[in-house]
Design an enzyme around this catalytic site. Structure first.
Site, PDB file in Angstrom:
ATOM      1  N   ALA A  82       0.845  -1.198   0.000  1.00  0.00           N
ATOM      2  CA  ALA A  82       0.000   0.000   0.000  1.00  0.00           C
ATOM      3  C   ALA A  82       0.875   1.241   0.000  1.00  0.00           C
ATOM      4  O   ALA A  82       2.040   1.209   0.422  1.00  0.00           O
ATOM      5  CB  ALA A  82      -0.914   0.002   1.223  1.00  0.00           C
ATOM      6  N   ASP A  83       0.295   2.319  -0.459  1.00  0.00           N
ATOM      7  CA  ASP A  83       0.951   3.618  -0.388  1.00  0.00           C
ATOM      8  C   ASP A  83      -0.115   4.679  -0.164  1.00  0.00           C
ATOM      9  O   ASP A  83      -1.156   4.670  -0.829  1.00  0.00           O
ATOM     10  CB  ASP A  83       1.736   3.930  -1.665  1.00  0.00           C
TER      11      ASP A  83
END
Length: 189
Positions: A72-73
């Site tokens: 994720a970012d």
């Protein structure tokens, strides 16, 4: 209900993502790899979040043969400006001053990878901040750790309790992992 069949790797050092995955009842191990988080300048905020999440997932090609890899970012966008993690306390104060009394968007891109499959998505949450005084900003920076957070704040911290007037969208997205969408995606994967 999601029934976990394969081992899961969470490729994130974020304690908030780890906490959310644990609260979801997932059994996972944390594995980290250094990934260049640069991105093409022409991308929109949602495209940036997904692009970086996919870059992280692609660093785990070998691990994907027997594990589901979740990456994720999270990015914060204010008036089309990407506000990353602050470099130092002064930079954190500048970011929080910018967000004070305004609204901004939090985007989290997520990738789920297994073997040659890669499913990516993003979520967006609109966050509205009350006006913050210089004293409140200084207190937050001195007593919490804004340097490891996009936009220099954690909604689950003190500042979220006193400064966030409202949000439109997922609370867990602002924490760094849209659990509602992740759960649905894992169920369909």
């Amino acid at each position: 209900m999601y029934k976990q069949k394969l081992p899961i790797i969470l490729a994130s050092k974020s304690p908030r993502r780890q906490e959310l995955m644990t609260l979801m009842g997932l059994d996972f191990q944390v594995v980290l790899k250094e990934v260049d988080e640069s991105y093409p300048s022409a991308l929109s905020p949602s495209e940036i979040a997904v692009y970086i999440a996919e870059k992280k997932a692609n660093a785990f090609i070998k691990d994907r043969s027997s594990n589901v890899v979740i990456t994720a970012d999270t990015i914060v966008s204010y008036n089309n400006e990407i506000l990353g993690k602050p470099n130092d306390a002064l930079h954190a104060a500048q970011i929080l001053s910018k967000l004070s009394g305004t609204n901004h968007q939090v985007y989290t891109g997520v990738s789920i990878a297994y073997r040659d499959q890669l499913k990516s998505f993003y979520d967006i949450t609109e966050v509205f901040f009350n006006v913050l005084t210089k004293e409140q900003i200084a207190y937050y920076i001195e007593n919490y750790n804004p340097l490891d957070k996009a936009g220099a704040y954690g909604i689950q911290d003190w500042i979220g309790l006193v400064a966030v007037e409202k949000i439109i969208g997922s609370y867990t997205n602002v924490m760094g992992l849209p659990t509602e969408k992740l759960y649905k995606a894992l169920s369909e994967f």
